[in-house]
Design an enzyme around this catalytic site. Structure first.
Site, PDB file in Angstrom:
ATOM      1  N   ASP A   1       0.856  -1.168   0.000  1.00 37.50           N
ATOM      2  CA  ASP A   1       0.000   0.000   0.000  1.00 37.50           C
ATOM      3  C   ASP A   1       0.905   1.236   0.000  1.00 37.50           C
ATOM      4  O   ASP A   1       2.087   1.157   0.350  1.00 37.50           O
ATOM      5  CB  ASP A   1      -0.898  -0.025   1.243  1.00 37.50           C
ATOM      6  CG  ASP A   1      -1.902   1.113   1.254  1.00 37.50           C
ATOM      7  OD1 ASP A   1      -2.496   1.389   0.200  1.00 37.50           O
ATOM      8  OD2 ASP A   1      -2.077   1.734   2.319  1.00 37.50           O
TER       9      ASP A   1
ATOM     10  N   ASP B   1      -0.328   5.114   0.732  1.00 34.44           N
ATOM     11  CA  ASP B   1      -0.672   6.075   1.773  1.00 34.44           C
ATOM     12  C   ASP B   1      -0.587   5.428   3.147  1.00 34.44           C
ATOM     13  O   ASP B   1      -1.277   4.446   3.426  1.00 34.44           O
ATOM     14  CB  ASP B   1      -2.088   6.627   1.557  1.00 34.44           C
ATOM     15  CG  ASP B   1      -2.197   7.479   0.307  1.00 34.44           C
ATOM     16  OD1 ASP B   1      -1.473   8.482   0.223  1.00 34.44           O
ATOM     17  OD2 ASP B   1      -2.994   7.135  -0.579  1.00 34.44           O
TER      18      ASP B   1
END
Length: 351
Positions: A26, A28
């Site tokens: 991922d 963010d």
């Protein structure tokens, strides 16, 4: 297939970057926050890559194109190509293309990432319900997303136009704190229309399918900061996961996690890719957790008692204490979510 509820973090005698061929990262809250690299991210990713691990960046944020994301990563010191980036915009565009005629018009409520992904699938992005769209797609539009765009989506959805969402993350981490995510905007349209969209992003299967198709990963490790997207998505896909505590998930939320939200491993940040993971073992009783025994890790021992979680011992690494607490809480909760008090135990660890 029903999966057995995880009751403790797993052990790995090898560094995770050697035990898995591909990290599905991922962005963010894991690699960067508010556009700036998270501490230790650049060096850890470089070392994992140099050791032979393939790095793929998997994000529910549909705002930017893969080209823009790859350029940003490269600027931060993490060399990446557009093909290394998989977005929920790509996943939802594939989903829409499977449901509407080739070349169909799609009303876009979101950023350039959605438009590029739709064109990649031979679909035509449009801006108004008056353009007679065959579908509506909603993705994170950043702070520039206006109330008028949400109204446009509502008009189309209320008329019966099929509605799709890149993801439904309610929040997104930034440099100044936690901000509303695409899920918050989706809720506005849902409230206005009484309808529910088809969703492509993590933790749902379309995103996992898109990721595997584009990376060809054979033994992937999902790396994320969110229990309800990254970790649940790994659980749904039947793959292992590493939770890093650099984003939105708190230690208390981790202890209360139900089976879908329990990671295989946990670490403070992306340095966890470069190390093995310690064993969390029952101590003081065959069953452990709630029957006179507990769980030990790195000098800490955790117990689930009627008054809540208790932590004994004095280990060097607070993360080992958190791992032991996870085992005690998850074992006590079984197929549910742990609801006991964890405040005093977490305070001993500085959380």
């Amino acid at each position: 297939m029903t999966q057995q509820a995880r009751t403790r973090p797993d052990r790995s005698t090898r560094p995770l970057s050697q035990a898995y061929d591909t990290a599905l990262l991922d962005l963010d809250g894991v690699v960067y926050a508010g556009g700036e690299a998270i501490r230790h991210a650049v060096g850890s990713l470089g070392a994992a890559r140099d050791g032979g691990m393939h790095l793929a960046y998997v994000t529910n944020n549909a705002l930017r194109t893969p080209e823009a994301v790859a350029a940003h990563l490269t600027e931060l010191g993490v060399p990446a190509e557009p093909g290394d980036v998989i977005t929920s915009a790509q996943a939802v565009a594939r989903l829409i293309a499977e449901q509407v005629p080739a070349g169909a018009r799609v009303l876009v409520i979101g950023g350039e990432g959605l438009r590029v992904a739709l064109r990649e699938r031979g679909l035509e992005p449009v801006e108004s319900v008056d353009d007679d769209p065959a579908a509506v797609v909603q993705g994170y539009g950043g702070p520039e997303l206006t109330w008028g765009r949400l109204a446009e989506a509502s008009y189309a959805v209320a008329r019966g136009v099929p509605w799709f969402a890149s993801n439904t993350d309610l929040t997104i981490p930034g440099a100044r704190g936690i901000a509303p995510g695409n899920g918050a905007a989706v809720e506005v349209v849902r409230i206005a229309t009484g309808r529910t969209p088809r969703v492509a992003g993590k933790p749902l299967p379309p995103m996992h399918r898109e990721t595997i198709l584009r990376t060809g990963a054979r033994r992937p490790l999902v790396v994320g900061d969110r229990l309800d997207t990254d970790i649940e998505g790994a659980w749904a896909g039947g793959v292992d996961s590493l939770l890093v505590l650099t984003g939105v998930t708190t230690a208390a939320q981790l202890l209360a996690a139900g089976p879908r939200h329990r990671p295989t491993y946990l670490d403070a940040d992306l340095r966890g890719l470069l190390a093995g993971q310690p064993e969390v073992a029952p101590v003081g009783g065959a069953g452990g957790g709630g029957h006179g025994g507990g769980f030990g890790c790195g000098g800490w021992t955790a117990f689930a008692e009627p008054g809540g979680l208790r932590l004994a011992g004095e280990g060097e690494d607070p993360l080992d204490g958190l791992r032991a607490l996870c085992a005690a809480a998850w074992t006590a909760a079984g197929d549910g979510a742990y609801e006991g008090d964890a405040g005093k135990a977490l305070a001993r660890l500085g959380w």
